[in-house]
Design an enzyme around this catalytic site. Structure first.
Site, PDB file in Angstrom:
ATOM      1  N   GLU A 160     -56.649  43.120  -1.689  1.00 24.51           N
ATOM      2  CA  GLU A 160     -55.706  42.751  -0.630  1.00 24.51           C
ATOM      3  C   GLU A 160     -56.159  43.374   0.694  1.00 24.51           C
ATOM      4  O   GLU A 160     -56.360  44.589   0.766  1.00 24.51           O
ATOM      5  CB  GLU A 160     -54.299  43.233  -1.026  1.00 24.51           C
ATOM      6  N   ARG A 188     -51.680  29.650   2.805  1.00 25.27           N
ATOM      7  CA  ARG A 188     -51.775  28.191   2.881  1.00 25.27           C
ATOM      8  C   ARG A 188     -51.667  27.761   4.336  1.00 25.27           C
ATOM      9  O   ARG A 188     -51.113  28.480   5.166  1.00 25.27           O
ATOM     10  CB  ARG A 188     -50.661  27.545   2.041  1.00 25.27           C
ATOM     11  N   ALA A 235     -56.671  33.432  -2.941  1.00 21.29           N
ATOM     12  CA  ALA A 235     -55.225  33.198  -2.716  1.00 21.29           C
ATOM     13  C   ALA A 235     -54.808  33.921  -1.455  1.00 21.29           C
ATOM     14  O   ALA A 235     -54.067  34.906  -1.500  1.00 21.29           O
ATOM     15  CB  ALA A 235     -54.417  33.670  -3.920  1.00 21.29           C
ATOM     16  N   VAL A 236     -55.323  33.452  -0.319  1.00 20.16           N
ATOM     17  CA  VAL A 236     -55.127  34.162   0.953  1.00 20.16           C
ATOM     18  C   VAL A 236     -54.168  33.436   1.897  1.00 20.16           C
ATOM     19  O   VAL A 236     -54.200  33.638   3.097  1.00 20.16           O
ATOM     20  CB  VAL A 236     -56.485  34.394   1.655  1.00 20.16           C
ATOM     21  N   ALA A 256     -40.394  25.568  -1.237  1.00 26.05           N
ATOM     22  CA  ALA A 256     -39.937  24.232  -1.613  1.00 26.05           C
ATOM     23  C   ALA A 256     -38.470  24.019  -1.229  1.00 26.05           C
ATOM     24  O   ALA A 256     -38.108  22.978  -0.658  1.00 26.05           O
ATOM     25  CB  ALA A 256     -40.118  24.030  -3.114  1.00 26.05           C
ATOM     26  N   ILE A 293     -49.028  34.116  -4.591  1.00 24.46           N
ATOM     27  CA  ILE A 293     -49.847  33.369  -5.552  1.00 24.46           C
ATOM     28  C   ILE A 293     -50.753  34.318  -6.339  1.00 24.46           C
ATOM     29  O   ILE A 293     -50.869  34.207  -7.563  1.00 24.46           O
ATOM     30  CB  ILE A 293     -50.676  32.284  -4.824  1.00 24.46           C
ATOM     31  N   HIS A 298     -19.077  40.986 -18.635  1.00 19.38           N
ATOM     32  CA  HIS A 298     -19.814  42.101 -19.222  1.00 19.38           C
ATOM     33  C   HIS A 298     -20.225  41.732 -20.640  1.00 19.38           C
ATOM     34  O   HIS A 298     -19.418  41.163 -21.366  1.00 19.38           O
ATOM     35  CB  HIS A 298     -18.929  43.354 -19.265  1.00 19.38           C
TER      36      HIS A 298
END
Ligand code: NAD
Length: 476
Positions: A209, A277, A274-275, A325, A190, A449
């Site tokens: 980070e 979920r 954004a660490v 997902a 994210i 190609h």
């Protein structure tokens, strides 16, 4: 009211499960609590409303904007007066989300899935209490319950959310102006995708980070290439940076962090947290229901997505495995078919991961590091996009395809791509692995190609040193 199946959650895991159940002739209800900004109930979950789809819409718009500005001249095109209208860009995103969520509501209708707006709580004996948005509680029951409650952003004490200044991924998809100095805590999927969006639109982006290793889950040759490319794009990525505190004053954020060199302080106009979920399982089941949870709040399931309770299944982000997902949707299909008496399996070894940066990063199967750690003998092939005619014509020469295959059987064990349209190219590797194919199978396949896909074939040829369009490939 009584059903064959009640599905809790209408995200990509839940809505797919509900539709498949209905296709199989099962009387199905799907419950979801999501409301749009006007308070109207909407299906689609995080993916459609605050995740995959809106982020991809913004990635597309921001890439378009950057191409006009940065690449126009290379193509001999001068653009005068290309101005950014962020509210219009957000309106486009909203319209896409609206079309897709309306589409799911229509699919529910035509397939006979009963969509119930409200918050569900599992009770004993597969009864489900639904609290509607007006507070009214009804209890429904079913022979089978599928729990697909999804996940929510992890919060950290060092950076509590505050208005539109310190936000999570949902907030960062809805800003109506470009922040000047944008900080992001977490350089994961994210952080990199949202950082890319706002950098392309003009923000000065710094990512902090905690880990020393960049993209630890990816093949490290690909990760090193990505880190170099992202830094060249002016994403200021700090590794090994532990955020200690944040303070909002006069509309800006002062952030303190610690790394190997000591303590540092940075000032931002906005900050994204954004660490990671976590599963949405708080209050999902009553005490009496006795639903077993694992560490971290994940719903305990076996290989077939059965929970500790008979007739109750769980799928998607709230159970073990990657929070993706397509993984949730696949589990939804499989559980629906199992309920209908079919024997099906999800092949967890062939689920692709994608990071929608530019260039994109996509992979499936094992990394080189994982193969070495498990002592698996392997061979590898590599092909750089710089040697692809199509990539050159597209001005997309960054990156490579790396293929890993079993040394004895030649069976493909992993494919790792960094490059334009990697998200699409990886499907060819997924199909190969699903069919138990070898690098020789790909090497013997005729690709059109000029296409980017030819890079996959050349990487397969390179396993035996037969790649045509490079003198010698670089393996590390
Ligand atoms: P992530 O796990 O990809 O990245 C979070 C990063 O934050 C990690 O690198 C972690 O080391 C770092 N971190 C954790 N605590 C920290 C701290 N206190 N300070 C600094 N860094 C810290 O998680 P995410 O990016 O939040 O994404 C969440 C989930 O959503 C993931 O499972 C991801 O797969 C999924 N997702 C997928 C896609 C996609 O498929 N393209 C897109 C978005 C999200």
């Amino acid at each position: 009211m009584s059903y064959d199946v009640i599905v809790v959650g209408a995200g990509p895991a839940g809505y797919v499960a509900a539709l498949r159940c209905a296709q199989l002739g099962l009387k199905t209800a799907c419950i979801d609590a999501w409301q749009d900004r006007n308070g109207s109930p909407v299906p689609g979950g995080t993916c459609l409303n605050a995740g995959c789809i809106p982020s991809k819409a913004l990635l597309e718009s921001s890439e378009f904007y950057e191409k006009i500005h940065r690449n126009g001249k290379l193509h001999g095109i001068s653009v005068i007066d290309a101005a950014l209208d962020v509210p219009a860009l957000m309106d486009r995103k909203e319209a896409i989300v609206r079309d897709l969520t309306t589409g799911i509501a229509t699919l529910f209708e035509v397939n006979g899935v009963e969509w119930v707006a409200g918050r569900a709580r599992l009770q004993p004996d597969r009864q489900v209490a639904v609290t509607a948005h007006d507070g009214k509680v009804t209890v429904i029951e079913a022979a089978h319950v599928i729990l697909a409650p999804g996940s929510t952003p992890v919060a950290i004490d060092a950076a509590p959310l505050q208005g539109d200044i310190i936000v999570d991924s949902t907030g960062a998809l809805a800003w109506d102006s470009v922040p000047g100095r944008l900080g992001i805590i977490g350089a994961g999927v994210i952080g990199l995708e949202l950082g890319s969006v706002w950098r392309r639109l003009g923000a000065e982006v710094t990512l902090l980070e905690a880990q020393q290793v960049f993209l630890a889950m990816a093949d490290q040759q690909i990760a090193r290439t990505a880190l170099n490319l992202f830094r060249q794009q002016d994403l200021d990525i700090h590794l090994g940076a532990l955020v200690k505190s944040t303070r909002v004053t006069d509309g800006s954020v002062t952030l303190e962090y610690q790394d190997a060199d000591g303590a540092h302080s940075l000032e931002f106009d906005r900050l994204i947290v954004a660490v990671g979920r976590r599963p949405c399982t708080d209050g999902l089941a009553s005490e009496e229901a006795g639903l077993l949870l694992d560490e971290g709040g994940f719903i305990h399931v076996d290989a077939d997505c059965s929970t500790s309770l008979p007739g109750v299944y769980a799928i998607g982000d709230a159970v073990r495995g990657p929070m993706l997902a397509h993984k949730g949707s696949e589990e939804g299909m499989a559980v629906a078919e199992r309920i209908a008496g079919q024997t099906v399996e999800v092949n967890y070894d062939a689920i692709a991961s994608v990071i929608y940066t530019q260039p994109e990063i996509a992979w499936v199967g094992k990394t080189e590091e994982a193969l070495r750690a498990s002592g698996t003998e392997f061979t590898s092939g590599l092909f750089p996009f710089a040697a692809s005619g199509r990539a050159r014509a597209m001005q997309a020469t960054e990156g490579m395809v790396k293929l890993l295959s079993d040394a004895a059987s030649d069976r493909v064990l992993g494919v790792h791509i960094i490059g334009a349209h990697a998200s699409e190219l990886i499907a060819q590797a997924v199909i190969t692995m699903e069919f138990g194919g070898s690098s020789e199978d790909i090497a013997r396949t005729v690709f059109a190609h000029p296409t980017l896909s030819e890079a996959l074939r050349e990487a397969a040829l390179d396993v035996d040193g037969r790649a045509i369009h490079v003198a010698k490939t670089r393996r590390s």
